[in-house]
Design a protein around this motif. Structure first.
Motif, PDB file in Angstrom:
ATOM      1  N   LEU A  36      26.445   0.789  -6.942  1.00 40.70           N
ATOM      2  CA  LEU A  36      26.521   0.276  -5.681  1.00 40.70           C
ATOM      3  C   LEU A  36      27.997   0.929  -5.216  1.00 40.70           C
ATOM      4  O   LEU A  36      28.479   0.339  -5.879  1.00 40.70           O
ATOM      5  CB  LEU A  36      25.292  -0.088  -4.617  1.00 40.70           C
ATOM      6  CG  LEU A  36      24.285   0.138  -5.406  1.00 40.70           C
ATOM      7  CD1 LEU A  36      23.283  -0.792  -4.854  1.00 40.70           C
ATOM      8  CD2 LEU A  36      23.558   1.248  -4.615  1.00 40.70           C
ATOM      9  N   ASP A 101      26.811   0.277   0.121  1.00 39.48           N
ATOM     10  CA  ASP A 101      25.321  -0.255   0.577  1.00 39.48           C
ATOM     11  C   ASP A 101      25.261  -1.801   0.516  1.00 39.48           C
ATOM     12  O   ASP A 101      23.870  -2.043   0.347  1.00 39.48           O
ATOM     13  CB  ASP A 101      25.106   0.222  -1.211  1.00 39.48           C
ATOM     14  CG  ASP A 101      24.875   1.499  -1.759  1.00 39.48           C
ATOM     15  OD1 ASP A 101      23.888   2.682  -1.121  1.00 39.48           O
ATOM     16  OD2 ASP A 101      25.768   2.137  -2.127  1.00 39.48           O
ATOM     17  N   VAL A 102      26.156  -2.295   0.534  1.00 41.16           N
ATOM     18  CA  VAL A 102      26.265  -3.853  -0.091  1.00 41.16           C
ATOM     19  C   VAL A 102      28.107  -4.247   0.380  1.00 41.16           C
ATOM     20  O   VAL A 102      28.685  -4.084   0.557  1.00 41.16           O
ATOM     21  CB  VAL A 102      26.157  -4.402  -1.038  1.00 41.16           C
ATOM     22  CG1 VAL A 102      26.044  -5.783  -1.261  1.00 41.16           C
ATOM     23  CG2 VAL A 102      25.053  -4.222  -1.956  1.00 41.16           C
ATOM     24  N   LEU A 128      27.696  -0.284   6.648  1.00 44.14           N
ATOM     25  CA  LEU A 128      26.895   0.132   6.049  1.00 44.14           C
ATOM     26  C   LEU A 128      26.465   1.310   6.330  1.00 44.14           C
ATOM     27  O   LEU A 128      25.573   1.451   7.472  1.00 44.14           O
ATOM     28  CB  LEU A 128      25.523  -1.842   6.334  1.00 44.14           C
ATOM     29  CG  LEU A 128      25.854  -2.382   5.366  1.00 44.14           C
ATOM     30  CD1 LEU A 128      24.645  -3.903   6.564  1.00 44.14           C
ATOM     31  CD2 LEU A 128      26.135  -2.527   3.854  1.00 44.14           C
ATOM     32  N   LYS A 129      25.372   2.097   4.607  1.00 36.26           N
ATOM     33  CA  LYS A 129      24.684   2.990   5.305  1.00 36.26           C
ATOM     34  C   LYS A 129      23.846   2.203   5.106  1.00 36.26           C
ATOM     35  O   LYS A 129      22.771   1.295   5.273  1.00 36.26           O
ATOM     36  CB  LYS A 129      24.704   3.143   3.176  1.00 36.26           C
ATOM     37  CG  LYS A 129      25.913   4.128   2.806  1.00 36.26           C
ATOM     38  CD  LYS A 129      25.444   3.969   0.879  1.00 36.26           C
ATOM     39  CE  LYS A 129      27.271   4.472   0.819  1.00 36.26           C
ATOM     40  NZ  LYS A 129      26.713   4.569  -0.617  1.00 36.26           N
ATOM     41  N   GLY A 132      21.275  -0.788   4.602  1.00 33.80           N
ATOM     42  CA  GLY A 132      21.993  -1.583   3.474  1.00 33.80           C
ATOM     43  C   GLY A 132      21.746  -2.870   3.127  1.00 33.80           C
ATOM     44  O   GLY A 132      20.870  -3.232   4.285  1.00 33.80           O
ATOM     45  N   ARG A 257      18.650  -7.173   6.349  1.00 36.94           N
ATOM     46  CA  ARG A 257      19.384  -5.130   6.031  1.00 36.94           C
ATOM     47  C   ARG A 257      19.248  -5.025   7.100  1.00 36.94           C
ATOM     48  O   ARG A 257      18.844  -5.107   8.290  1.00 36.94           O
ATOM     49  CB  ARG A 257      17.711  -5.008   5.651  1.00 36.94           C
ATOM     50  CG  ARG A 257      17.950  -5.415   3.862  1.00 36.94           C
ATOM     51  CD  ARG A 257      16.435  -5.098   3.977  1.00 36.94           C
ATOM     52  NE  ARG A 257      16.487  -5.994   2.228  1.00 36.94           N
ATOM     53  CZ  ARG A 257      16.564  -4.760   0.948  1.00 36.94           C
ATOM     54  NH1 ARG A 257      17.079  -3.674   1.379  1.00 36.94           N
ATOM     55  NH2 ARG A 257      16.589  -5.436   0.150  1.00 36.94           N
TER      56      ARG A 257
END
Length: 257
Positions: A36, A101-102, A128-129, A132, A257
């Motif tokens: 990631l 992602d993170v 973030l995506k 993510g 999230r």
């Protein structure tokens, strides 16, 4: 005097240890980073950027507001071609939208006033995506006020010098404040847990003594003068058994999230 993160003399203070394997195992349980894209905001000397790379992250981007910290981080992570560092801050990282992602923010939020928390988390959300996760690790006032023991050495700091109690607690945000700021920033799915992280294992009391006297990675110790610090070290070492010392800190981790 508070630590000056921009001073050359403090360049290596957050680069001179390795993240303990217990932290990596903890993170794997929260959100595996294998393959990631990870952003480490407030990366300091790159200790945890390096750990993320060791865990198999495809790319780690460390962001810090101090060029001195970043200089140390680049040296610390020189063996990793997929780790890079950029200067920025928690409210304006300079990273593109949807690049990670993170996002990890470890030991960052206590440097921010309460009014900036939501903006900090909104910036994390921006980079973030979709889908993510933001991982925030810090101490609440309750974490800080736990008593000293053979493993929880930080408790002795406040026991020896009670004036540090107000300083330490005053810069920490409680659980409710953190959760409200995360929700204000647009995170709906927020979980929280308390964890004990092994900070470092010392073979002898002398090894611990040298680490404490160097104020390695502990900004609160910069509030003490040299004489006070020497007295604190004697106070702590005298309380410990003459064998291996496993230093642990209690943290709170928010996953959003």
């Amino acid at each position: 005097m508070p630590i000056d993160f921009h001073a050359e003399k403090n360049r290596d203070t957050y680069a001179k240890r390795e993240a303990n394997a217990s932290w990596s195992e903890l993170l794997r349980g929260l959100f595996p980073v294998q393959g990631l894209q990870v952003a480490d905001i407030g990366c300091g000397g790159g200790i945890y950027s390096k750990a993320l790379a060791d865990m198999g992250a495809a790319q780690v981007t460390g962001v810090d507001f101090s060029e001195e910290m970043l200089t140390a981080a680049r040296v610390n992570c020189a063996e990793f071609s997929h780790v890079k560092f950029v200067q920025g801050n928690a409210l304006a990282t300079g990273l593109p939208d949807g690049v990670a992602d993170v996002v990890l923010e470890r030991a960052l939020t206590h440097h921010l006033p309460q009014r900036d928390l939501a903006a900090c988390f909104a910036e994390a959300r921006r980079i973030l995506k979709p889908g993510g996760v933001l991982l925030v690790q810090n101490r609440t006032p309750e974490d800080c006020l736990l008593p000293g023991s053979e493993t929880h050495l930080r408790g002795y700091f406040l026991e020896k010098y009670p004036r540090l109690r107000d300083r330490e607690v005053g810069r920490r945000h409680d659980s409710r404040t953190m959760n409200e700021a995360l929700q204000e920033a647009g995170f709906a799915d927020v979980t929280e847990q308390n964890v004990w992280e092994t900070r470092r294992v010392y073979a002898t009391g002398d090894e611990l003594r040298n680490d404490l006297l160097a104020r390695t990675g502990r900004s609160i110790l910069h509030e003490l003068n040299d004489s006070e610090l020497a007295d604190l070290v004697d106070y702590i070492v005298d309380k410990l058994p003459p064998q291996e010392i496993v230093e642990q800190d209690r943290w709170t981790i928010w996953s959003a999230r």
